[in-house]
Design a protein around this motif. Structure first.
Motif, short mmCIF file in Angstrom:
data_model
loop_
_atom_site.label_atom_id
_atom_site.label_comp_id
_atom_site.label_asym_id
_atom_site.label_seq_id
_atom_site.Cartn_x
_atom_site.Cartn_y
_atom_site.Cartn_z
N LEU A 1 -1.45 -9.97 1.62
CA LEU A 1 -1.23 -8.60 2.12
C LEU A 1 0.08 -8.00 1.64
O LEU A 1 0.30 -6.80 1.82
CB LEU A 1 -1.27 -8.59 3.65
N ALA A 2 0.94 -8.83 1.06
CA ALA A 2 2.24 -8.32 0.63
C ALA A 2 2.09 -7.36 -0.55
O ALA A 2 1.20 -7.53 -1.39
CB ALA A 2 3.15 -9.49 0.24
N PRO A 3 2.88 -6.32 -0.65
CA PRO A 3 2.83 -5.41 -1.81
C PRO A 3 3.25 -6.15 -3.07
O PRO A 3 3.91 -7.19 -3.02
CB PRO A 3 3.84 -4.31 -1.44
N PRO A 4 2.82 -5.64 -4.25
CA PRO A 4 3.16 -6.34 -5.50
C PRO A 4 4.66 -6.42 -5.72
O PRO A 4 5.39 -5.46 -5.46
CB PRO A 4 2.48 -5.49 -6.58
N ASP A 5 5.08 -7.57 -6.22
CA ASP A 5 6.50 -7.78 -6.50
C ASP A 5 6.87 -6.98 -7.75
O ASP A 5 6.26 -7.13 -8.80
CB ASP A 5 6.74 -9.27 -6.73
N PRO A 6 7.86 -6.09 -7.64
CA PRO A 6 8.24 -5.29 -8.82
C PRO A 6 8.58 -6.15 -10.03
O PRO A 6 8.25 -5.79 -11.17
CB PRO A 6 9.46 -4.50 -8.33
#
Length: 513
Positions: free
Chosen positions: A162-167
């Motif tokens: 569920l975590a947003p993509p790592d930049p």
């Protein structure tokens, strides 16, 4: 009646005397004479009973007020009486008169007596109870801990989905895609150059093959025309060798060309695959988690939570062990509080004016052990200090004050602090400010404080002599010729008034005791 008895007695005496005379003298006839008449006594008058006068009371409406008088003295506002919270025997006094004190400093301590031994015993019992409970829980905790670890892992996996993509990962994926596209372009260009060279070499070889074929045909024709001509035969042999060499060269170059073409296709396909893989990785990062994977991860978390709950419910220990731990813990804490209460601790920075205790002396709770001065308050300001008593007062409560220096005059006052409040819990007594503050008083002057404990306005009341009681309170009300009982409910009671809550009305007349 008395006269009658006297008369009868006199007649009796005469008769006896006459009988004696007759016995000694000859009988002679006598004429009967009636006895003298006696006076009839007058009847005594019986007094008529006097009906007692009944004391009656009328139910009235007014104010009922219960108050108490407390004795105190005038003292400096900064003067504080410090006292112990419990009774006991003084063990140690740690300060001397005129000594400075600081907030939190222990000033004196009472003898703990058997409390120290009781604390040590309670601590041993508490430790033993904990050990017994730990042993009982030891084997039961392993399945629970394993289930908790699985739950942590399942939650971590779900959080990762569920975590947003790592930049940083997105930037890396974009760079990988660019590198794959560049590698594809290089592979396509390199493979195309090799194929082009192979194709050019093949075409040149094919031209030489055609020339060799033409030469061989011409040499063969010439040799067949003149078979005896050695020169023609040699030419044919040379043409045959050249033809075979050209054919072999064409065949070899054809293989090289086919290989170069196939290699070009494979290299381009491999590079395209790398580009597609890099593009897919970038798309996965930007698109977010797969709903199916998220659903599966949530299911795993739910199953792990259920496993933890089942493992926790499987832990069954003897309730008596848990109760023993709680009870022994409370016992330890209670004894510690008792020991802590034996210490008298300064609640403010100041100085000691007087010490009223010594090691070995007996002191009761609330009695002033020390008199201290709080320098944060003006030294010229005065107030009334009343020792702690069974009459409770609250901060802000109004009171009335009479001073020994001003007999017959009453002044207004307000409770400013109560025992255990203000700057330190060891402060005893009630502190009362008075008005006007400019009265000519001196520290130590006597003062009487009157405090209203309860007050009822516009209440029905009777004097206490009008109230009777058995199992409940009642009064007697005159109904015709006989009294009638009326049960009542009472409220606030003072020395001269009793509040009537129900049973009577204003103006009712009742019979007193």
């Amino acid at each position: 009646m008395r006269k009658l008895l006297v008369a009868i007695g006199l007649i009796g005496s005469i008769l006896i005397s006459a009988c004696g005379s007759l016995a000694s003298a000859p009988a002679t006839p006598e004429v009967w004479t009636p006895p003298p008449a006696t006076a009839t006594p007058a009847p005594t008058a019986v007094p008529t009973p006097v009906r007692p006068v009944l004391t009656t009371y009328t139910v009235q409406r007014g104010t009922i007020e219960r108050s108490a008088e407390l004795q105190g003295r005038v003292a400096a506002v900064g003067e504080r009486e410090l006292s112990f919270a419990v009774d006991g025997v003084v063990k140690s006094v740690y300060i001397t008169p005129n000594a400075s004190i600081t907030k939190g400093q222990v000033l004196a301590e009472l003898d703990p007596g058997e409390l120290s031994d009781r604390l040590a015993q309670a601590q041993r019992q508490y430790t033993q109870a904990q050990q017994q409970l730990e042993r009982a829980l030891g084997e039961l905790r392993f399945p629970l801990r394993r289930a908790e670890i699985d739950l942590e892992a399942a939650r971590a996996a779900l959080a990762q989905l569920l975590a947003p993509p790592d930049p940083a990962k997105v930037a890396t994926a974009r760079a990988a895609l660019q590198q794959a596209e560049a590698a594809r372009d290089r592979a396509r260009n390199d493979a195309s150059a090799v194929k082009t060279r192979a194709e050019l070499a093949l075409r040149q070889a094919q031209k030489r093959l055609i020339a060799a074929q033409a030469e061989f045909s011409a040499a063969l024709y010439a040799a067949e025309q003149d078979k005896t001509n050695n020169s023609a035969q040699e030419r044919l042999a040379r043409a045959g060798d050249a033809l075979r060499t050209a054919e072999e060269e064409v065949a070899r170059l054809q293989i090289e060309y086919d290989t170069a073409r196939n290699n070009e296709v494979a290299a381009v396909q491999a590079a395209d695959a790398q580009v597609m893989a890099a593009q897919a990785a970038l798309d996965d990062l930007l698109r977010g988690p797969d709903p199916l994977k998220v659903a599966e991860a949530r299911r795993n978390v739910a199953l792990a939570e259920l496993a933890v709950e089942q493992a926790r419910n499987a832990i069954r220990v003897d309730p008596a062990l848990e109760r023993a731990v709680e009870e022994t813990k409370k016992e330890v804490e209670g004894i510690r509080r008792q020991i802590e209460a034996l210490k008298l601790v300064a609640g403010f920075d100041g100085s000691i004016l007087a010490i009223n205790i010594a090691p070995g002396s007996v002191i009761r709770a609330g009695e002033p052990a020390f008199i201290a001065l709080d320098p944060s308050v003006s030294a010229d300001a005065l107030e009334v200090l009343v020792p702690s008593s069974s009459t409770p007062l609250v901060a802000g409560q109004p009171v009335l004050i009479t001073f020994a220096r001003y007999p017959g005059k009453t002044y207004q006052g307000t409770v400013t602090s109560v025992p255990g409040s203000g700057t330190g819990g060891a402060i005893s007594g009630y502190h009362i400010a008075y008005e006007p503050a400019d009265l000519q008083l001196a520290s130590g002057d006597g003062a009487t404080v009157t405090v209203v404990l309860a007050r009822r306005e516009n209440a029905l009341w009777l004097p206490p002599k009008a109230i009777r009681a058995d199992s409940r309170s009642y009064v007697l009300v005159q109904r015709g010729d006989r009294p009638e009982r009326v049960d009542i409910e009472t409220g606030l009671t003072t020395t001269d008034r009793v509040e009537i809550l129900s049973g009577l009305n204003e103006g009712d007349v009742v019979i007193g005791q």
